[in-house]
Design an enzyme around this catalytic site. Structure first.
Site, PDB file in Angstrom:
ATOM      1  N   GLY A  89      38.382  44.382  41.660  1.00  0.00           N
ATOM      2  CA  GLY A  89      38.187  43.005  42.124  1.00  0.00           C
ATOM      3  C   GLY A  89      38.175  43.031  43.642  1.00  0.00           C
ATOM      4  O   GLY A  89      37.880  44.065  44.258  1.00  0.00           O
ATOM      5  N   GLY A 106      40.637  42.934  45.912  1.00  0.00           N
ATOM      6  CA  GLY A 106      41.604  43.830  46.547  1.00  0.00           C
ATOM      7  C   GLY A 106      41.233  45.287  46.331  1.00  0.00           C
ATOM      8  O   GLY A 106      41.209  46.093  47.276  1.00  0.00           O
ATOM      9  N   VAL A 118      44.345  49.556  31.611  1.00  0.00           N
ATOM     10  CA  VAL A 118      45.650  50.160  31.901  1.00  0.00           C
ATOM     11  C   VAL A 118      46.701  49.321  31.198  1.00  0.00           C
ATOM     12  O   VAL A 118      46.765  48.101  31.390  1.00  0.00           O
ATOM     13  CB  VAL A 118      45.905  50.216  33.426  1.00  0.00           C
ATOM     14  CG1 VAL A 118      47.267  50.821  33.711  1.00  0.00           C
ATOM     15  CG2 VAL A 118      44.810  51.013  34.105  1.00  0.00           C
ATOM     16  N   GLU A 161      35.701  22.113  43.039  1.00  0.00           N
ATOM     17  CA  GLU A 161      34.328  22.645  43.072  1.00  0.00           C
ATOM     18  C   GLU A 161      33.672  22.511  41.700  1.00  0.00           C
ATOM     19  O   GLU A 161      32.502  22.139  41.595  1.00  0.00           O
ATOM     20  CB  GLU A 161      34.347  24.119  43.504  1.00  0.00           C
ATOM     21  CG  GLU A 161      34.776  24.257  44.960  1.00  0.00           C
ATOM     22  CD  GLU A 161      34.508  25.626  45.568  1.00  0.00           C
ATOM     23  OE1 GLU A 161      34.679  26.622  44.843  1.00  0.00           O
ATOM     24  OE2 GLU A 161      34.146  25.690  46.747  1.00  0.00           O
ATOM     25  N   ASP A 166      46.166  39.101  43.925  1.00  0.00           N
ATOM     26  CA  ASP A 166      46.859  38.031  43.192  1.00  0.00           C
ATOM     27  C   ASP A 166      48.123  38.510  42.487  1.00  0.00           C
ATOM     28  O   ASP A 166      48.983  37.702  42.137  1.00  0.00           O
ATOM     29  CB  ASP A 166      45.926  37.429  42.134  1.00  0.00           C
ATOM     30  CG  ASP A 166      44.842  36.556  42.743  1.00  0.00           C
ATOM     31  OD1 ASP A 166      44.753  36.503  43.979  1.00  0.00           O
ATOM     32  OD2 ASP A 166      44.086  35.932  41.972  1.00  0.00           O
TER      33      ASP A 166
END
Ligand SMILES: Cc1cc2nc3c(=O)[nH]c(=O)nc-3n(C[C@H](O)[C@H](O)[C@H](O)COP(=O)(O)OP(=O)(O)OC[C@H]3O[C@@H](n4cnc5c(N)ncnc54)[C@H](O)[C@@H]3O)c2cc1C
Length: 486
Positions: free
Chosen positions: A55, A57, A125, A216, A346
């Protein structure tokens, strides 16, 4: 002194020669150092760095490692994700509202790995074993010397099992497609539904959570419903349709600059979105929503954008986990007591020294943390000092549909077309891959000059509403009986 052309050429050749020689010496030194590092690594094996999650990160960490040690034989970098693509979440609401095709938001993880000379494994994982520096995955165990964990978050239903069962989340491409199909299917079924109460319920759409994603999505749903769908369903009147945004706190965009909240509220109301601030959801069923304030809203579509919590994988690490499951990491992004295990994005709670609260779960925070974790992973092997994570937000941006957006950039407020252009530019800069950028631009052009996607398709399209319709009919019948009895 007379300078001749031949002197200039000779000097240039000499400078070029010297530069080439310098470059070759540097390359030789680098290779020598790499070999040294390789021999210094355990038994001559490369340092094994594993990144879980591609993602925001994980991708930032991979890019940073690629810059620093890409193709370096002293490092063996493995990227793992349960999907073989990086997903661009910020435009997911446009997939859900027929503005952008889903493929445009997914970028192949294998291309990312190949670009940097890394390996990629598609696997889930299941657990991190910090004692043995090992990951348990559905593809078998994987050992590491250093781990960068970036598994992101999941929708937070705050323990409400009924909401989890009946409300639609917006956290994956499948969620986006499911929501788009649901809205369009509701119009199809309502168009042939004779019972007025059932028809009205099918044409009521509820979004729970007035943060940036809820705002949004509501603005874009308004565009889909009132601008794209209604003209195509002459049998349905605009007065039969309701789009509701429920927020537990005092107004939309809580925690943001109140000016942006006020601009967003005004836009949404203009776009026929009914705002319900200071309203909590107490029950969600197939036939509607009950609020803590005693209001009952019959509907077949409830979308849950009320918050996120850390991905379940985070729970396998020891240490402090906040109420939202995020792992408290130190200023180097390392899990206290777990040397060489960094958590970013996150799933991590990094305390902002200015506010003493965790940084918010946003893409820019995840990207900045991914870069620092990668630098610290390398520092761990090269013996250099590690970086301290610090983040300064440049501002906030929120799309408000119909050529409008609001932005707070370093305290300057922009809205209308200026904000919209900024928002679109930020989307395009952050999207990964030329093909994806071009696809999104073309989709936007179609929406502006032609029309949105207003057909529902996919395995469940057209059939998914049967339980909701049965529940709505039953609930209407019950209410009618109660009225008669009264
Ligand atoms: C609809 C929506 C809109 C958003 N809009 C914005 C926005 O406009 N601006 C903004 O700043 N932020 C936005 N965000 C938030 C932003 O997307 C997140 O903060 C960001 O994605 C966090 O990055 P991450 O790397 O921690 O996790 P993610 O980007 O979620 O990546 C996590 C990765 O880990 C993988 N993974 C998870 N668990 C496992 C496992 N057990 N095994 C293997 N792989 C696993 C996942 O498949 C995923 O690829 C939005 C979020 C959503 C849902």
């Amino acid at each position: 002194v007379r300078i001749q052309a031949s002197d200039v050429v000779t000097s240039a050749l000499l400078v070029a020669g010297a530069a080439t020689l310098y470059g070759e010496v540097r390359k030789f030194e680098d290779n020598h150092r790499r070999k040294e590092r390789l021999t210094r690594a355990d038994g001559g094996t490369p340092h094994r760095i594993v990144i879980v999650g591609v993602g925001f990160g994980g991708l930032a960490a991979a890019n940073e490692l690629g810059k620093r040690v890409g193709d370096d034989p002293a490092y063996d970098v493995l990227l793992i994700d349960r999907h073989n693509y990086h997903l661009f979440y910020p435009l997911l609401y446009q997939v859900a509202t027929g503005g952008v095709e889903p493929g445009a938001l997914a970028f192949p993880a294998r291309t990312i790995a190949r670009t940097h000379g890394f390996r990629f494994l598609e696997a889930t994982v299941e657990r991190v074993d910090p004692e043995r520096n090992r990951l348990e995955t559905d593809a078998g165990p994987i050992e590491f010397d250093c781990l960068i964990l970036a598994p992101g978050s999941v929708t937070n239903f705050f323990g409400m099992a009924d909401a989890q069962q009946h409300a639609l989340p917006l956290k994956s491409l499948e969620d986006g497609m499911q929501l788009r199909n649901r809205v369009i299917d509701c119009f199809e079924v309502a168009d042939r539904e004779p019972e007025p109460a059932c028809r009205r319920a099918l044409l009521t759409f509820v979004v729970v959570g007035g943060g940036a994603t809820g705002v949004e999505l509501s603005a874009s749903l308004s565009d889909l419903i009132f601008t794209a769908l209604l003209p195509n369903y002459p049998g349905i009147r605009a007065s039969e349709v309701r789009l509701i945004l429920i927020e537990a706190r005092g107004g939309v965009l809580p925690g943001w600059n109140p000016q942006l909240g006020a601009i967003a509220s005004e836009h949404l109301q203009r776009q026929q979105v009914e705002l319900m601030p200071n309203t909590t959801v107490s029950h969600v069923s197939e036939s509607g929503v009950e609020t803590g304030q005693g209001i009952s809203i019959p509907t077949a579509t409830v979308v849950w954008t009320a918050g996120v919590r850390a991905a379940p994988l985070a729970a396998s690490l020891p240490g402090d986990h906040g109420r939202d499951g995020r792992i408290q990491v130190d200023e180097h992004l390392e899990v206290p007591g777990c040397s060489g295990i960094y958590v970013v994005g996150d799933a991590a709670a990094v305390i902002d020294p200015n506010t003493q609260r965790p940084y918010p779960p946003t893409a820019p925070v995840a990207i900045a943390a991914g870069q620092v974790a990668a630098a610290n992973a390398i520092a761990q092997f090269s013996g250099q000092p590690r970086q301290v994570f610090q983040f300064r937000s440049k501002g906030d941006l929120v799309s408000l549909g119909r050529g409008s957006a609001a932005a707070d950039i370093f305290g300057f407020i922009f809205d209308g077309m200026a904000g919209w252009l900024m928002r679109r530019a930020v989307y395009l800069v952050n999207l990964v891959g030329f093909r994806n950028r071009l696809s999104v631009v073309l989709d936007w052009a179609f929406v502006t000059f032609h029309q949105r996607v207003i057909a529902s398709f996919g395995p469940e399209a057209g059939r998914a509403l049967a339980p909701e319709i049965a529940a709505l009919r039953e609930s209407n019948q019950r209410q009618a009986e109660q009225r008669r009895a009264a």
